[in-house]
Each structure stands twice: as C-alpha cells, then as structure tokens.
Scaffold this motif. Structure first.
Motif, short mmCIF file in Angstrom:
data_model
loop_
_atom_site.label_atom_id
_atom_site.label_comp_id
_atom_site.label_asym_id
_atom_site.label_seq_id
_atom_site.Cartn_x
_atom_site.Cartn_y
_atom_site.Cartn_z
N ARG A 44 0.84 -1.20 0.00
CA ARG A 44 0.00 0.00 0.00
C ARG A 44 0.87 1.25 0.00
NH1 ARG A 44 -2.48 -2.36 4.99
NH2 ARG A 44 -3.12 -4.32 4.14
N GLU A 51 2.79 2.57 3.22
CA GLU A 51 2.86 1.53 4.24
C GLU A 51 4.30 1.41 4.73
OE1 GLU A 51 1.63 -3.10 5.03
OE2 GLU A 51 0.89 -2.07 3.27
N SER A 86 4.43 3.09 12.20
CA SER A 86 4.04 3.41 10.84
C SER A 86 2.62 3.94 10.87
CB SER A 86 4.13 2.16 9.96
OG SER A 86 3.13 1.23 10.35
N SER A 87 2.09 4.22 9.71
CA SER A 87 0.73 4.76 9.65
C SER A 87 -0.32 3.75 10.09
CB SER A 87 0.42 5.25 8.23
OG SER A 87 0.53 4.16 7.33
N VAL A 88 0.06 2.50 10.19
CA VAL A 88 -0.88 1.47 10.65
C VAL A 88 -0.60 1.21 12.12
CG1 VAL A 88 -1.76 -0.85 10.29
CG2 VAL A 88 -0.94 0.47 8.35
#
Length: 88
Positions: free
Chosen positions: A7, A10, A24-26
């Motif tokens: 993604r 990601e 991370s962004s997650v």
C-alpha cells in the motif's frame, strides 16, 4: 485493492511513542499519551456510536455551549446540588 505490504505509504514512520519506538501509519490500537508526530495520519478507530452523532456545531458554538454547561454545573454545586442529576 493493493496486496498487504504494497500500500502507498505503508511502513512510513509517522509517529514516535514515548518509549522511542516508531510507528508506521498502521497503528493497531488507540494512540497513547505522549505520542509525537503526525498522529492524525495514524489509524484512528471509530465505533458504531459515530452513527448517533447528529449535531456538529462550529468550534465557537461548541466552546460557548461547554462554557454555559460549566457555569450551570458550578451554579448547581454552589447551591449544593449534584450537577449530574437531571432535575427537569
């Protein structure tokens, strides 16, 4: 839909936890106190309760409402009443 690990963005570090670990962004879980960085770019979960929100006042109106509620609660406390009990 992109495959896992493919993604855009990601794995990009967007925030740092108080212990120095980077995220991370997650972000799997709610942001913690002391999280620094682009917290709004982290995953922020909203449950089914967001469906019941029907009133979205402008910031100024919200502050005015909160201030009126604080004044009313302080008045109730000054009169010896519990401001959390609805007496209407």
């Amino acid at each position: 839909m992109s495959a896992v690990g493919k993604r855009p963005g990601e794995g990009d570090v967007v925030a740092t936890k108080p212990d120095g670990k980077q995220d991370s962004s997650v972000l799997y879980g709610s942001p913690v106190q002391g999280l620094e960085g682009a917290v709004t770019e982290c995953v922020l979960f909203a449950g089914l309760s967001v469906e019941v929100v029907k009133d979205l006042p402008a910031a100024g109106e919200l502050v005015e409402r909160l201030w009126r509620e604080c004044e009313a609660a302080q008045g109730a406390l000054d009169r010896g009443l519990n401001p959390h009990i609805d007496r209407s």
